[in-house]
Scaffold this active site. Structure first.
Site, PDB file in Angstrom:
ATOM      1  N   ASN A  47       2.183  -0.521 -22.763  1.00  0.00           N
ATOM      2  CA  ASN A  47       1.295   0.428 -22.092  1.00  0.00           C
ATOM      3  C   ASN A  47      -0.047   0.112 -21.886  1.00  0.00           C
ATOM      4  O   ASN A  47      -0.663  -0.023 -22.813  1.00  0.00           O
ATOM      5  CB  ASN A  47       1.433   1.802 -22.508  1.00  0.00           C
ATOM      6  CG  ASN A  47       2.754   2.536 -22.339  1.00  0.00           C
ATOM      7  OD1 ASN A  47       3.689   2.373 -23.013  1.00  0.00           O
ATOM      8  ND2 ASN A  47       2.789   3.609 -21.727  1.00  0.00           N
ATOM      9  N   ASN A  48      -0.314   0.158 -20.756  1.00  0.00           N
ATOM     10  CA  ASN A  48      -1.921  -0.301 -20.159  1.00  0.00           C
ATOM     11  C   ASN A  48      -2.724   1.038 -20.152  1.00  0.00           C
ATOM     12  O   ASN A  48      -2.083   2.064 -19.498  1.00  0.00           O
ATOM     13  CB  ASN A  48      -1.875  -1.171 -18.977  1.00  0.00           C
ATOM     14  CG  ASN A  48      -1.293  -2.351 -19.072  1.00  0.00           C
ATOM     15  OD1 ASN A  48      -2.104  -3.305 -18.669  1.00  0.00           O
ATOM     16  ND2 ASN A  48      -0.737  -2.667 -20.063  1.00  0.00           N
TER      17      ASN A  48
ATOM     18  N   LYS B  92      13.670  -3.068 -13.824  1.00  0.00           N
ATOM     19  CA  LYS B  92      12.829  -4.092 -14.369  1.00  0.00           C
ATOM     20  C   LYS B  92      13.563  -5.134 -15.213  1.00  0.00           C
ATOM     21  O   LYS B  92      13.421  -6.287 -15.101  1.00  0.00           O
ATOM     22  CB  LYS B  92      11.477  -3.320 -15.039  1.00  0.00           C
ATOM     23  CG  LYS B  92      10.544  -2.808 -14.437  1.00  0.00           C
ATOM     24  CD  LYS B  92       9.511  -3.507 -13.781  1.00  0.00           C
ATOM     25  CE  LYS B  92       8.920  -4.371 -14.001  1.00  0.00           C
ATOM     26  NZ  LYS B  92       7.979  -5.225 -13.081  1.00  0.00           N
TER      27      LYS B  92
ATOM     28  N   TYR C 219      13.475   3.245 -14.032  1.00  0.00           N
ATOM     29  CA  TYR C 219      12.399   2.563 -14.025  1.00  0.00           C
ATOM     30  C   TYR C 219      12.882   1.163 -14.833  1.00  0.00           C
ATOM     31  O   TYR C 219      12.713  -0.007 -14.418  1.00  0.00           O
ATOM     32  CB  TYR C 219      11.078   2.963 -14.253  1.00  0.00           C
ATOM     33  CG  TYR C 219      10.260   2.155 -14.824  1.00  0.00           C
ATOM     34  CD1 TYR C 219       9.812   1.178 -13.637  1.00  0.00           C
ATOM     35  CD2 TYR C 219       9.733   1.977 -15.992  1.00  0.00           C
ATOM     36  CE1 TYR C 219       8.685   0.176 -13.932  1.00  0.00           C
ATOM     37  CE2 TYR C 219       8.625   0.784 -16.356  1.00  0.00           C
ATOM     38  CZ  TYR C 219       8.137  -0.075 -15.186  1.00  0.00           C
ATOM     39  OH  TYR C 219       7.112  -0.706 -15.610  1.00  0.00           O
TER      40      TYR C 219
ATOM     41  N   ASN D 139       1.309  10.513 -28.285  1.00  0.00           N
ATOM     42  CA  ASN D 139       0.762  11.176 -27.100  1.00  0.00           C
ATOM     43  C   ASN D 139      -0.085  12.168 -27.258  1.00  0.00           C
ATOM     44  O   ASN D 139      -1.325  12.327 -26.822  1.00  0.00           O
ATOM     45  CB  ASN D 139       1.916  11.720 -26.073  1.00  0.00           C
ATOM     46  CG  ASN D 139       2.872  10.715 -25.663  1.00  0.00           C
ATOM     47  OD1 ASN D 139       2.641   9.253 -25.453  1.00  0.00           O
ATOM     48  ND2 ASN D 139       4.042  10.928 -25.037  1.00  0.00           N
TER      49      ASN D 139
ATOM     50  N   ALA E 158       3.813  -6.463  -8.203  1.00  0.00           N
ATOM     51  CA  ALA E 158       4.432  -5.271  -7.521  1.00  0.00           C
ATOM     52  C   ALA E 158       5.699  -4.462  -7.687  1.00  0.00           C
ATOM     53  O   ALA E 158       6.651  -5.199  -7.991  1.00  0.00           O
ATOM     54  CB  ALA E 158       4.856  -6.011  -5.860  1.00  0.00           C
TER      55      ALA E 158
ATOM     56  N   LYS F  73      -0.254   8.824 -14.481  1.00  0.00           N
ATOM     57  CA  LYS F  73       0.109   8.191 -15.837  1.00  0.00           C
ATOM     58  C   LYS F  73      -0.710   8.902 -16.852  1.00  0.00           C
ATOM     59  O   LYS F  73      -1.913   9.331 -16.512  1.00  0.00           O
ATOM     60  CB  LYS F  73      -0.192   6.731 -15.813  1.00  0.00           C
ATOM     61  CG  LYS F  73       0.344   5.846 -14.528  1.00  0.00           C
ATOM     62  CD  LYS F  73       1.845   5.498 -15.173  1.00  0.00           C
ATOM     63  CE  LYS F  73       2.609   5.186 -14.025  1.00  0.00           C
ATOM     64  NZ  LYS F  73       2.275   3.871 -13.593  1.00  0.00           N
TER      65      LYS F  73
ATOM     66  N   LEU G  93       0.672  -1.125  -0.026  1.00  0.00           N
ATOM     67  CA  LEU G  93      -0.051   0.103   0.085  1.00  0.00           C
ATOM     68  C   LEU G  93       0.856   1.205  -0.018  1.00  0.00           C
ATOM     69  O   LEU G  93       0.878   1.931   1.017  1.00  0.00           O
ATOM     70  CB  LEU G  93      -1.089  -0.029   0.967  1.00  0.00           C
ATOM     71  CG  LEU G  93      -2.191  -1.072   1.119  1.00  0.00           C
ATOM     72  CD1 LEU G  93      -2.795  -1.267   2.421  1.00  0.00           C
ATOM     73  CD2 LEU G  93      -2.769  -1.370  -0.108  1.00  0.00           C
TER      74      LEU G  93
ATOM     75  N   ASP H  75       7.497  -3.712 -21.796  1.00  0.00           N
ATOM     76  CA  ASP H  75       8.502  -3.523 -23.141  1.00  0.00           C
ATOM     77  C   ASP H  75       9.438  -2.418 -22.929  1.00  0.00           C
ATOM     78  O   ASP H  75      10.341  -2.361 -23.671  1.00  0.00           O
ATOM     79  CB  ASP H  75       7.379  -3.173 -24.267  1.00  0.00           C
ATOM     80  CG  ASP H  75       6.583  -1.770 -24.142  1.00  0.00           C
ATOM     81  OD1 ASP H  75       6.639  -1.198 -23.051  1.00  0.00           O
ATOM     82  OD2 ASP H  75       5.960  -1.348 -24.949  1.00  0.00           O
ATOM     83  N   GLU H  76       9.339  -1.698 -21.846  1.00  0.00           N
ATOM     84  CA  GLU H  76      10.391  -0.511 -21.597  1.00  0.00           C
ATOM     85  C   GLU H  76      11.806  -1.293 -21.457  1.00  0.00           C
ATOM     86  O   GLU H  76      12.781  -0.598 -21.747  1.00  0.00           O
ATOM     87  CB  GLU H  76      10.045   0.450 -20.527  1.00  0.00           C
ATOM     88  CG  GLU H  76       8.601   1.088 -20.914  1.00  0.00           C
ATOM     89  CD  GLU H  76       8.371   2.089 -20.004  1.00  0.00           C
ATOM     90  OE1 GLU H  76       9.444   2.797 -19.612  1.00  0.00           O
ATOM     91  OE2 GLU H  76       7.145   2.162 -19.806  1.00  0.00           O
TER      92      GLU H  76
END
Ligand code: NAD
Ligand code: TYD
Length: 345
Positions: free
Chosen positions: A182-183, A157, A153, A252, A82, A192, A35, A126-127
């Site tokens: 991207n979701n 990952k 980031y 974007n 997480a 985001k 959290l 994918d990043e």
């Protein structure tokens, strides 16, 4: 089956919890979440009413808490969502990204190894492949594209992905990795792009587009991502990586304009602000492998998904209005104050 979902109070994890409870009522879901600012118990309110769901507030980096939980629950499958997930925050403060995203993954895999978990699934991005040039629309990320990261980031990952491969090869841990584009969809934290622009447009606040807004992302409705993970953990091959994406590349600036139009707001709200440091130009996934091996295809077209998402944010204002006050307001002022001042100079 007993399934551990970490990070289930966040955006994608929560959508995954709801998909599993709906599609596999015979399974038990245990959600572990620290959290952080991005986790919200309110999101799991309906899940809490299910007998086959348990929530545990804990940090995946807490080795004792994780080992105790694994000993108690005897998990069949672990799905690790997480993470610290926001690129801009990673540029400001990389350390927590390395802790949670790399060391947290290690703790979960150590526990999975110790307690004989049958599948450890790492939710990646994918990043990790870096970016593609805008002038080569013929290029896509495949599972064999070399890892070449840009941000703290994505580097954290990628570090975790390499460790997952090491645990598979060295210790024989039955792992899979998925790398999604991207979701967007319900329950995404308003820092985001898409929810931020919806929230700002509704409040008639400036819509801060980084640089020219020509960067391209490959957008996937969150439920399609969750369905792909569900297939991988049940039918995917151990040791494999699966790319997930729906061939839906958008600039974007075009997304921001779609949001303005859908909400009846003027494009004059758009402000081009200082660009993100090291900003990746284009992400684009080749999902041929997951389609061929597991029969996965995206079901929601962007035109429908974005309208559903906008409607969700309109119908669930109390969910995000609470979030955009308090800590988030400080974050927003720090992150965007200078960017907007820069362009006003
Ligand atoms: P999110 O930031 O919305 O949620 C992350 C969740 O993890 C939060 O509930 C947070 O409280 C929890 N968490 C953070 N640190 C923790 C810790 N140390 N211990 C336990 N819980 C912790 O993120 P998201 O967008 O839902 O992303 C989920 C995963 O999917 C991440 O691993 C991310 O890298 C990956 N991913 C995201 C996208 C995307 O577009 N959002 C795309 C591809 C992959
Ligand atoms: P984001 O949602 O942070 O996802 P990611 O960086 O992981 O792809 O950003 C998506 C794109 O939108 C990215 O190119 C950065 C851009 N962006 C803006 O132009 N303005 C904003 O306020 C935000 C948050 C993102």
């Amino acid at each position: 089956m007993n399934i551990l979902v970490t990070g289930g109070a966040g955006f994608i994890g929560a959508n995954f919890v709801y998909l599993e409870l709906k599609e596999h009522p015979e399974d038990r879901i245990v959600c572990v979440d620290k959290l952080t600012y991005a986790g919200n118990l309110e999101t799991l309110k309906k899940a809490m009413q299910c007998d086959n769901f348990r929530f545990v507030k804990a940090d995946i980096c807490d080795r004792k808490a994780m080992f105790d939980l694994f000993a108690e629950e005897n998990f069949d499958i672990v799905v690790n969502f997480a993470a610290e997930s926001h690129v801009d925050r990673s540029i400001e403060n990389p350390e927590i990204f390395l802790q949670t995203n790399i060391l947290g993954t290690q703790v979960l895999m150590d526990a999975s190894k110790e307690y004989g978990v049958k599948r450890y699934h790492q939710v990646s991005t994918d990043e990790v492949y870096g970016d593609l040039p805008l002038n080569r629309p013929d290029l896509f990320f495949t599972e064999t594209t070399p890892l070449k990261t840009s941000s703290p980031y994505s580097s954290s990952k990628a570090g975790a992905d390499l460790l997952v491969n090491a645990y598979h090869r060295t210790y024989g841990l039955p792992t899979t990795i998925s790398r999604c584009s991207n979701n967007y969809g319900p329950y995404q934290f308003p820092e985001k792009l898409i929810p931020l622009m919806i929230a700002n447009a509704l409040a008639e606040k400036p819509l801060p587009v980084y640089g020219e807004g020509v960067n391209v992302r490959d957008w996937l409705y969150v439920e399609d991502h969750c369905k792909a993970i569900d297939l991988i953990i049940r039918n995917g091959k151990v040791g494999e990586v699966y790319n997930i994406g729906g061939h839906n590349e958008m600039k974007n600036i075009d997304i921001v304009k779609i949001i303005c139009k859908a909400l009846g707001k003027s494009e004059d709200l758009i402000v081009h602000v200082t660009d993100r440091k090291g900003h990746d130009m284009r992400y684009a996934i080749d999902p041929a492998k997951i389609h061929a091996e597991l029969g996965w295809l995206p079901e929601t077209r962007f035109a429908d998904g974005i309208q559903k998402t906008i409607k969700w944010y309109l119908d669930n204002k109390e969910w995000w209005e609470r979030i955009v006050s308090g800590e988030y307001q400080n974050y927003y002022d720090n992150m965007y104050g200078d960017r907007i001042k820069d362009v006003e100079k």
